[in-house]
Design an enzyme around this catalytic site. Structure first.
Site, short mmCIF file in Angstrom:
data_model
loop_
_atom_site.label_atom_id
_atom_site.label_comp_id
_atom_site.label_asym_id
_atom_site.label_seq_id
_atom_site.Cartn_x
_atom_site.Cartn_y
_atom_site.Cartn_z
N GLU A 5 -5.16 -4.38 10.93
CA GLU A 5 -4.08 -3.37 10.89
C GLU A 5 -4.37 -2.49 12.17
O GLU A 5 -5.12 -1.58 12.38
CB GLU A 5 -4.12 -2.30 9.94
CG GLU A 5 -3.87 -2.88 8.29
CD GLU A 5 -3.47 -2.02 7.57
OE1 GLU A 5 -2.36 -2.27 6.92
OE2 GLU A 5 -3.70 -0.68 7.17
N GLU A 28 -6.75 5.21 7.79
CA GLU A 28 -6.24 6.69 7.62
C GLU A 28 -7.51 7.24 6.85
O GLU A 28 -7.89 8.39 7.09
CB GLU A 28 -5.18 6.83 6.53
CG GLU A 28 -3.84 6.46 7.33
CD GLU A 28 -2.69 5.97 6.66
OE1 GLU A 28 -2.76 5.47 5.44
OE2 GLU A 28 -1.76 5.16 7.47
N GLY A 85 3.18 2.58 10.80
CA GLY A 85 3.79 3.65 10.54
C GLY A 85 4.81 4.06 11.67
O GLY A 85 5.63 4.78 11.75
N ASN A 122 1.05 -1.27 0.09
CA ASN A 122 -0.08 0.00 -0.02
C ASN A 122 0.79 1.44 -0.04
O ASN A 122 1.61 1.61 1.02
CB ASN A 122 -1.03 0.03 1.05
CG ASN A 122 -1.79 1.12 1.37
OD1 ASN A 122 -1.88 1.84 0.35
ND2 ASN A 122 -2.38 1.43 2.68
N LYS A 156 0.18 4.18 -0.41
CA LYS A 156 -0.35 5.77 0.27
C LYS A 156 -0.16 6.72 -0.67
O LYS A 156 -0.09 6.42 -2.05
CB LYS A 156 0.12 5.71 1.57
CG LYS A 156 -0.02 4.53 2.54
CD LYS A 156 0.17 4.64 4.04
CE LYS A 156 -0.13 3.22 4.78
NZ LYS A 156 -0.16 3.53 6.24
N HIS A 203 -9.36 1.90 5.05
CA HIS A 203 -8.22 1.82 5.74
C HIS A 203 -8.33 2.77 6.79
O HIS A 203 -8.99 3.87 6.75
CB HIS A 203 -7.13 2.42 4.49
CG HIS A 203 -5.65 2.25 5.10
ND1 HIS A 203 -5.22 3.25 6.22
CD2 HIS A 203 -4.71 1.39 5.01
CE1 HIS A 203 -3.85 3.09 6.44
NE2 HIS A 203 -3.84 1.57 5.75
N SER A 214 3.76 -1.71 10.22
CA SER A 214 5.30 -1.79 10.37
C SER A 214 5.73 -3.42 9.82
O SER A 214 6.58 -3.79 10.68
CB SER A 214 5.58 -1.50 12.03
OG SER A 214 5.35 -0.09 12.10
P1 13P Z 1 3.32 0.52 7.42
O1 13P Z 1 3.63 -0.50 6.98
O2 13P Z 1 4.01 1.87 7.20
O3 13P Z 1 3.23 0.72 8.93
O4 13P Z 1 1.60 0.88 7.16
C1 13P Z 1 0.86 -0.01 7.20
C2 13P Z 1 -0.54 0.17 6.52
O5 13P Z 1 -1.26 1.08 6.88
C3 13P Z 1 -0.68 -0.60 5.25
O6 13P Z 1 -1.89 -0.50 4.97
#
Ligand code: 13P
Length: 248
Positions: free
Chosen positions: A164, A97, A170, A9, A11, A95, A209
């Site tokens: 997640e 976010e 992150g 992903n 982003k 997601h 992560s």
């Molecule tokens: P990270 O791997 O950067 O922690 O992000 C995870 C994520 O939100 C994947 O959709």
């Protein structure tokens, strides 16, 4: 047997040029990785060009979002038919976010999944608790609500779940394998209530992560069927190592 499913992903990262550079470097690393479903979710702007580069490869494309109406006056939105037309096999929906910054509710997530499935897009539905919810002992209540409401009136076909935990995204603070397995087992039980035995076929991904260093341990958990990878998916060699995880 559930085929492992590893998705990047990206982003809001990578221009078209950067996406092309990644893909050219990445394809050779994974061309023989036929026992893993490999998916890349770039920004919308890179989908079209990447579709031309992944033809005749074992890599599939996902979008990071979709709208719940088929067409019309919805400035800035993208429909399922547009995603199909640029070669998407999957779409990420819900997601954290999107839930956090764009106020997507379980009801909106459910509407998006329904329309995406009507167009036969595979769906990666994201769920997960915040740190305060975990600390308050509400993790399982949150996961249950997100699963039950997100999947209301939807069949198991084409559904992939991504667990997640928001506190792991992150932050470099990966869930332990015990925490991941516990959550995935709980989610599968909830899926069993909704889908019956078909729940055994649904892939449940871990996200938060994930790195080349921790993927092998995570994939050794019986209910972890893959990963949704943010930061570590931005470099071809790092993401390739995750795709080519070592079986234990
Ligand atoms: P990270 O791997 O950067 O922690 O992000 C995870 C994520 O939100 C994947 O959709």
């Amino acid at each position: 047997m559930r085929k492992p499913f590893i998705s990047a992903n990206w982003k809001m990262n990578k221009t078209v040029d950067e996406s092309v550079d990644f893909m050219k470097a990445f394809v050779p690393f994974v061309k023989d990785s036929l026992d893993v479903e490999i998916v890349i979710a770039p920004p919308f702007t890179s989908l079209f060009i990447l579709n031309s580069l992944i033809k005749d490869t074992n890599i599939r494309l996902a979008a990071q979002n979709v709208f719940y109406e088929e067409k019309g006056a919805y400035t800035g939105e993208i429909s399922p038919s547009m995603l199909i037309n640029v070669g998407c096999s999957y779409v990420i929906i819900g997601h954290s976010e999107r839930r956090q910054y764009f106020f997507e509710t379980d009801e909106i997530v459910n509407k998006k999944i329904k329309l995406a499935r009507r167009y036969e897009l595979g769906v990666i539905m994201c769920i997960g608790e915040s740190l305060s919810e975990r600390e308050a002992g509400k993790t399982f209540d949150v996961l249950k609500r997100q699963v039950v409401e997100g999947l209301k009136d939807i069949s198991s076909n084409g559904i992939v779940i991504a667990y997640e935990p928001i506190w792991a995204i992150g932050t470099g603070k990966t869930a332990t394998t015990a925490q991941a397995q516990e959550a995935h087992e709980f989610i599968r039980k909830e899926l069993q209530n909704i889908f019956g035995d078909k729940a055994q076929e649904v892939r449940i991904l871990y996200g938060g992560s994930v790195t080349p260093e921790n993927i092998d341990d995570l994939m050794a958990c019986p209910d972890v069927d893959g990963a949704l990878v943010g930061g570590a998916s931005l470099k071809p060699d790092s993401f390739a190592r995750i795709v080519n995880f070592k079986r234990r």
